[in-house]
Design a protein around this motif. Structure first.
Motif, mmCIF file in Angstrom:
data_model
loop_
_atom_site.group_PDB
_atom_site.id
_atom_site.type_symbol
_atom_site.label_atom_id
_atom_site.label_comp_id
_atom_site.label_asym_id
_atom_site.label_seq_id
_atom_site.Cartn_x
_atom_site.Cartn_y
_atom_site.Cartn_z
ATOM 1 N N MET A 107 89.623 -42.745 37.183
ATOM 2 C CA MET A 107 88.847 -42.712 38.391
ATOM 3 C C MET A 107 87.944 -41.490 38.353
ATOM 4 O O MET A 107 88.415 -40.385 38.254
ATOM 5 C CB MET A 107 89.793 -42.607 39.582
ATOM 6 N N ASP A 108 86.679 -41.713 38.428
ATOM 7 C CA ASP A 108 85.718 -40.616 38.444
ATOM 8 C C ASP A 108 84.943 -40.651 39.752
ATOM 9 O O ASP A 108 84.403 -41.694 40.123
ATOM 10 C CB ASP A 108 84.730 -40.745 37.280
ATOM 11 N N PRO A 109 84.888 -39.520 40.467
ATOM 12 C CA PRO A 109 84.087 -39.491 41.685
ATOM 13 C C PRO A 109 82.616 -39.687 41.353
ATOM 14 O O PRO A 109 82.106 -39.107 40.412
ATOM 15 C CB PRO A 109 84.332 -38.113 42.276
ATOM 16 N N GLN A 110 81.948 -40.513 42.105
ATOM 17 C CA GLN A 110 80.521 -40.751 41.930
ATOM 18 C C GLN A 110 79.803 -40.249 43.174
ATOM 19 O O GLN A 110 80.226 -40.537 44.285
ATOM 20 C CB GLN A 110 80.242 -42.243 41.745
ATOM 21 N N PRO A 111 78.723 -39.499 43.004
ATOM 22 C CA PRO A 111 78.006 -39.023 44.187
ATOM 23 C C PRO A 111 77.446 -40.198 44.974
ATOM 24 O O PRO A 111 77.001 -41.186 44.416
ATOM 25 C CB PRO A 111 76.898 -38.149 43.617
ATOM 26 N N CYS A 112 77.512 -40.070 46.264
ATOM 27 C CA CYS A 112 76.997 -41.111 47.155
ATOM 28 C C CYS A 112 75.495 -40.924 47.327
ATOM 29 O O CYS A 112 74.957 -39.844 47.081
ATOM 30 C CB CYS A 112 77.711 -41.023 48.498
ATOM 31 N N CYS A 113 74.852 -41.962 47.754
ATOM 32 C CA CYS A 113 73.416 -41.880 47.999
ATOM 33 C C CYS A 113 73.115 -40.787 49.025
ATOM 34 O O CYS A 113 73.871 -40.566 49.951
ATOM 35 C CB CYS A 113 72.890 -43.228 48.478
ATOM 36 N N GLY A 114 72.052 -40.086 48.831
ATOM 37 C CA GLY A 114 71.657 -39.039 49.756
ATOM 38 C C GLY A 114 72.456 -37.758 49.619
ATOM 39 O O GLY A 114 72.427 -36.910 50.492
ATOM 40 N N GLY A 115 73.220 -37.600 48.547
ATOM 41 C CA GLY A 115 73.962 -36.367 48.342
ATOM 42 C C GLY A 115 75.186 -36.236 49.227
ATOM 43 O O GLY A 115 75.705 -35.160 49.412
ATOM 44 N N PHE A 166 91.973 -53.113 39.519
ATOM 45 C CA PHE A 166 93.276 -53.533 39.026
ATOM 46 C C PHE A 166 93.151 -54.947 38.494
ATOM 47 O O PHE A 166 92.462 -55.777 39.089
ATOM 48 C CB PHE A 166 94.318 -53.491 40.150
ATOM 49 N N GLY A 167 93.833 -55.214 37.406
ATOM 50 C CA GLY A 167 93.810 -56.552 36.826
ATOM 51 C C GLY A 167 94.766 -57.492 37.548
ATOM 52 O O GLY A 167 95.566 -57.084 38.393
ATOM 53 N N ALA A 168 94.667 -58.750 37.218
ATOM 54 C CA ALA A 168 95.496 -59.775 37.858
ATOM 55 C C ALA A 168 96.983 -59.559 37.596
ATOM 56 O O ALA A 168 97.825 -60.003 38.372
ATOM 57 C CB ALA A 168 95.077 -61.159 37.371
ATOM 58 N N GLU A 214 103.537 -53.237 43.335
ATOM 59 C CA GLU A 214 104.106 -51.933 43.685
ATOM 60 C C GLU A 214 103.192 -50.794 43.248
ATOM 61 O O GLU A 214 103.084 -49.778 43.938
ATOM 62 C CB GLU A 214 105.489 -51.756 43.039
ATOM 63 N N LEU A 215 102.533 -50.966 42.121
ATOM 64 C CA LEU A 215 101.599 -49.947 41.643
ATOM 65 C C LEU A 215 100.376 -49.861 42.557
ATOM 66 O O LEU A 215 99.926 -48.769 42.906
ATOM 67 C CB LEU A 215 101.167 -50.252 40.207
ATOM 68 N N ILE A 216 99.860 -51.011 42.961
ATOM 69 C CA ILE A 216 98.714 -51.028 43.867
ATOM 70 C C ILE A 216 99.106 -50.426 45.216
ATOM 71 O O ILE A 216 98.357 -49.649 45.804
ATOM 72 C CB ILE A 216 98.174 -52.456 44.028
ATOM 73 N N ALA A 217 100.296 -50.767 45.707
ATOM 74 C CA ALA A 217 100.765 -50.229 46.988
ATOM 75 C C ALA A 217 100.917 -48.717 46.916
ATOM 76 O O ALA A 217 100.531 -48.001 47.849
ATOM 77 C CB ALA A 217 102.084 -50.875 47.381
#
Length: 63
Positions: free
Chosen positions: A1-9, A18-20, A25-28
């Motif tokens: 997971m990499d943070p991505q800057p949002c539009c407008g700073g 997540f795959g099928a 439990e991992l998703i929860a």
């Protein structure tokens, strides 16, 4: 997971996929961590405290 800057700073957006076959439990656990983060590491934590408050004794305990 990499943070991505949002539009407008604005604040960074996070994304996860997540795959099928990902266990529910991992998703929860992932979503729980986002909505209810763990207390600060400086907060003492004893996982047995609720048991002690209920006067629980381990099996075979002579007391």
């Amino acid at each position: 997971m990499d943070p991505q800057p949002c539009c407008g700073g604005g604040p960074a957006r996070l994304g996860a996929s997540f795959g099928a076959r990902t266990p529910v439990e991992l998703i929860a656990a992932f979503t729980d961590a986002l909505t209810d983060p763990a207390p600060a590491a400086s907060t003492p934590s004893d996982p047995y405290e609720p048991l002690r408050q209920s006067a629980w004794q381990p099996p075979g305990h002579r007391g």
